[in-house]
Design a protein around this motif. Structure first.
Motif, PDB file in Angstrom:
ATOM      1  N   LEU A  21      40.023  38.439  45.435  1.00  0.00           N
ATOM      2  CA  LEU A  21      38.949  37.607  44.881  1.00  0.00           C
ATOM      3  C   LEU A  21      38.104  38.397  43.894  1.00  0.00           C
ATOM      4  O   LEU A  21      37.627  37.857  42.891  1.00  0.00           O
ATOM      5  CB  LEU A  21      38.092  37.047  46.016  1.00  0.00           C
ATOM      6  CG  LEU A  21      38.837  36.150  47.019  1.00  0.00           C
ATOM      7  CD1 LEU A  21      37.923  35.752  48.168  1.00  0.00           C
ATOM      8  CD2 LEU A  21      39.399  34.909  46.323  1.00  0.00           C
ATOM      9  N   SER A  22      37.920  39.698  44.160  1.00  0.00           N
ATOM     10  CA  SER A  22      37.143  40.528  43.236  1.00  0.00           C
ATOM     11  C   SER A  22      37.924  40.832  41.961  1.00  0.00           C
ATOM     12  O   SER A  22      37.335  41.194  40.939  1.00  0.00           O
ATOM     13  CB  SER A  22      36.722  41.838  43.919  1.00  0.00           C
ATOM     14  OG  SER A  22      37.847  42.649  44.218  1.00  0.00           O
ATOM     15  N   TYR A  23      39.251  40.681  42.007  1.00  0.00           N
ATOM     16  CA  TYR A  23      40.080  40.894  40.815  1.00  0.00           C
ATOM     17  C   TYR A  23      40.261  39.618  39.997  1.00  0.00           C
ATOM     18  O   TYR A  23      40.840  39.668  38.917  1.00  0.00           O
ATOM     19  CB  TYR A  23      41.443  41.454  41.206  1.00  0.00           C
ATOM     20  CG  TYR A  23      41.442  42.953  41.389  1.00  0.00           C
ATOM     21  CD1 TYR A  23      41.855  43.806  40.373  1.00  0.00           C
ATOM     22  CD2 TYR A  23      41.007  43.532  42.575  1.00  0.00           C
ATOM     23  CE1 TYR A  23      41.854  45.178  40.530  1.00  0.00           C
ATOM     24  CE2 TYR A  23      40.983  44.914  42.743  1.00  0.00           C
ATOM     25  CZ  TYR A  23      41.411  45.728  41.722  1.00  0.00           C
ATOM     26  OH  TYR A  23      41.389  47.098  41.885  1.00  0.00           O
ATOM     27  N   GLY A  24      39.779  38.492  40.515  1.00  0.00           N
ATOM     28  CA  GLY A  24      39.816  37.272  39.717  1.00  0.00           C
ATOM     29  C   GLY A  24      40.603  36.122  40.297  1.00  0.00           C
ATOM     30  O   GLY A  24      40.738  35.084  39.635  1.00  0.00           O
ATOM     31  N   ALA A  25      41.110  36.250  41.531  1.00  0.00           N
ATOM     32  CA  ALA A  25      41.823  35.128  42.137  1.00  0.00           C
ATOM     33  C   ALA A  25      40.835  34.011  42.464  1.00  0.00           C
ATOM     34  O   ALA A  25      39.698  34.256  42.870  1.00  0.00           O
ATOM     35  CB  ALA A  25      42.553  35.579  43.401  1.00  0.00           C
ATOM     36  N   ASP A  26      41.280  32.774  42.291  1.00  0.00           N
ATOM     37  CA  ASP A  26      40.450  31.609  42.647  1.00  0.00           C
ATOM     38  C   ASP A  26      40.645  31.202  44.092  1.00  0.00           C
ATOM     39  O   ASP A  26      39.720  30.706  44.737  1.00  0.00           O
ATOM     40  CB  ASP A  26      40.812  30.425  41.739  1.00  0.00           C
ATOM     41  CG  ASP A  26      40.552  30.723  40.273  1.00  0.00           C
ATOM     42  OD1 ASP A  26      39.386  30.956  39.916  1.00  0.00           O
ATOM     43  OD2 ASP A  26      41.523  30.731  39.489  1.00  0.00           O
ATOM     44  N   VAL A  27      41.856  31.403  44.598  1.00  0.00           N
ATOM     45  CA  VAL A  27      42.210  31.019  45.964  1.00  0.00           C
ATOM     46  C   VAL A  27      43.037  32.140  46.567  1.00  0.00           C
ATOM     47  O   VAL A  27      43.890  32.721  45.890  1.00  0.00           O
ATOM     48  CB  VAL A  27      43.025  29.702  45.982  1.00  0.00           C
ATOM     49  CG1 VAL A  27      43.412  29.322  47.400  1.00  0.00           C
ATOM     50  CG2 VAL A  27      42.246  28.572  45.313  1.00  0.00           C
ATOM     51  N   ALA A  28      42.781  32.451  47.838  1.00  0.00           N
ATOM     52  CA  ALA A  28      43.544  33.483  48.544  1.00  0.00           C
ATOM     53  C   ALA A  28      44.164  32.868  49.795  1.00  0.00           C
ATOM     54  O   ALA A  28      43.444  32.310  50.634  1.00  0.00           O
ATOM     55  CB  ALA A  28      42.641  34.655  48.913  1.00  0.00           C
TER      56      ALA A  28
END
Length: 354
Positions: free
Chosen positions: A210-217
């Motif tokens: 999430l800190s790298y730019g993912a919207d959903v994990a």
């Protein structure tokens, strides 16, 4: 004869040790680089555990390390550019053979050799490189960040922008949140993909996405995985799915998550068969599978510019720094995912007088 420390792998026995070896001399068209930082990649781990074998190395031993940054220390003869000792540089992760028909015609090499596998790499205090494989870096770009650009950043960058050709607003799924996967997320964000869905079984690694730019994990074993993915993609599925895990089950799940005309890009190497569960659906949907390996010199040049300009921030990507003497510990940490590393970097100590 001057000596230096180097992390040497016996290709016949698989034994690895940091030991003293002669400092190499640069030949015609070569530079001797004082290594300031060298990344530790999962492929290094697999070379040691013999999952991977060098293809073009005729020798019994090799110095590992294909992610290398440092300074020009000594000049060989017949150089084409005005290199000066002290210049800050990063090295390509490999080099063309220089003798195949493609090289003769100035086309991409048919038998490219990998640094740290097919010839000696950068887990050493000094490394030799052909000058066409050496790229200048600015003073404000830290060596540790520059070192991981070849492979850790350039491989996912090339996979996203070249092999997949991701466009703005395309839905992207990335299986595997390790050293390559998280940088694929950053690059996908940079080119405007939406949404970006990260998939990994490890909670720590998944939260990091999430800190790298993912919207959903998402975790791959989530019983509601497909429903959550379809909800995130507005019922369409993924335009591009990337496998950075190198796990057959991840590939199979990715293949069933594609939208119509969606593409599956295989980056991780499983060395195992891959099956498409329903070829009728796959064919009807116009889906594709593409293989991807490495990157080109142009990609390295682009990434030096992007990181130097602050478009890509690699500050958080260096998880751990260890001296070259602790290379075995670095390999163990990565193999066991101790501390959920993105990239571990070795920092060889310079020995004056070499």
């Amino acid at each position: 004869m001057d000596t230096m420390l180097a992390g040497r792998l016996n290709l016949a026995t698989g034994s690895f040790a940091v030991t003293g070896v002669p400092v190499p001399e640069p030949g015609p068209g070569e530079l001797l680089i004082e290594v300031k930082a060298a990344g530790v990649c999962l492929s290094d781990v697999h070379l040691i555990d013999r999952t991977l074998r060098p293809v073009f190395n005729p020798n019994n031993e090799v110095t590992l390390g294909h992610e290398v940054a440092g300074i020009v220390f000594r000049l060989g003869s017949n150089l084409k550019r005005p290199w000066k000792p002290g210049a800050r540089v990063v090295l390509l992760g490999g080099e063309p053979c220089g003798t195949c028909d493609a090289c003769w015609r100035h086309a991409p090499c048919l038998v490219p050799r990998t640094r740290g596998a097919d010839f000696d790499g950068g887990w050493a205090q000094y490394a030799v490189a052909r000058e066409e494989c050496v790229y200048a870096i600015p003073d404000h770009l830290p060596f540790e960040q520059a070192a991981i650009i070849p492979d850790a950043v350039s491989t996912p960058y090339a996979a996203v922008v070249a092999t997949a050709g991701v466009r703005p607003a395309q839905a992207v799924g990335i299986w595997g949140a390790g050293g390559l996967g998280v940088h694929a997320i950053s690059v996908a964000r940079l080119v405007g993909a939406e949404p970006i869905i990260a998939i990994d079984p490890l909670t720590d690694a998944l939260e990091r996405t999430l800190s790298y730019g993912a919207d959903v994990a998402l975790q791959p074993e989530d019983p509601n995985f497909h429903e959550k993915l379809m909800e995130a993609t507005r019922g369409q599925g993924l335009d591009v799915a990337f496998d950075f895990a190198g796990v057959p089950t991840a590939r199979e799940q990715a293949a069933t998550s594609l939208a119509r005309n969606g593409v599956l890009v295989l980056v991780g190497i499983a060395a195992q068969p891959f099956a498409i569960a329903d070829d009728a659906v796959f064919n009807y949907s116009g889906n594709e599978v593409r293989g991807h390996y490495g990157s080109t010199p142009a990609h390295l040049e682009e990434l030096i510019r992007l990181t130097s300009a602050g478009r890509l921030d690699l500050t958080a990507s260096v998880s751990e720094r260890l001296p070259l003497s602790q290379a075995s510990e670095a390999v163990a940490h990565l193999a066991h995912k101790s501390g959920s590393p993105v990239r571990i970097v070795l920092t060889p100590a310079h020995r004056a007088g070499a």
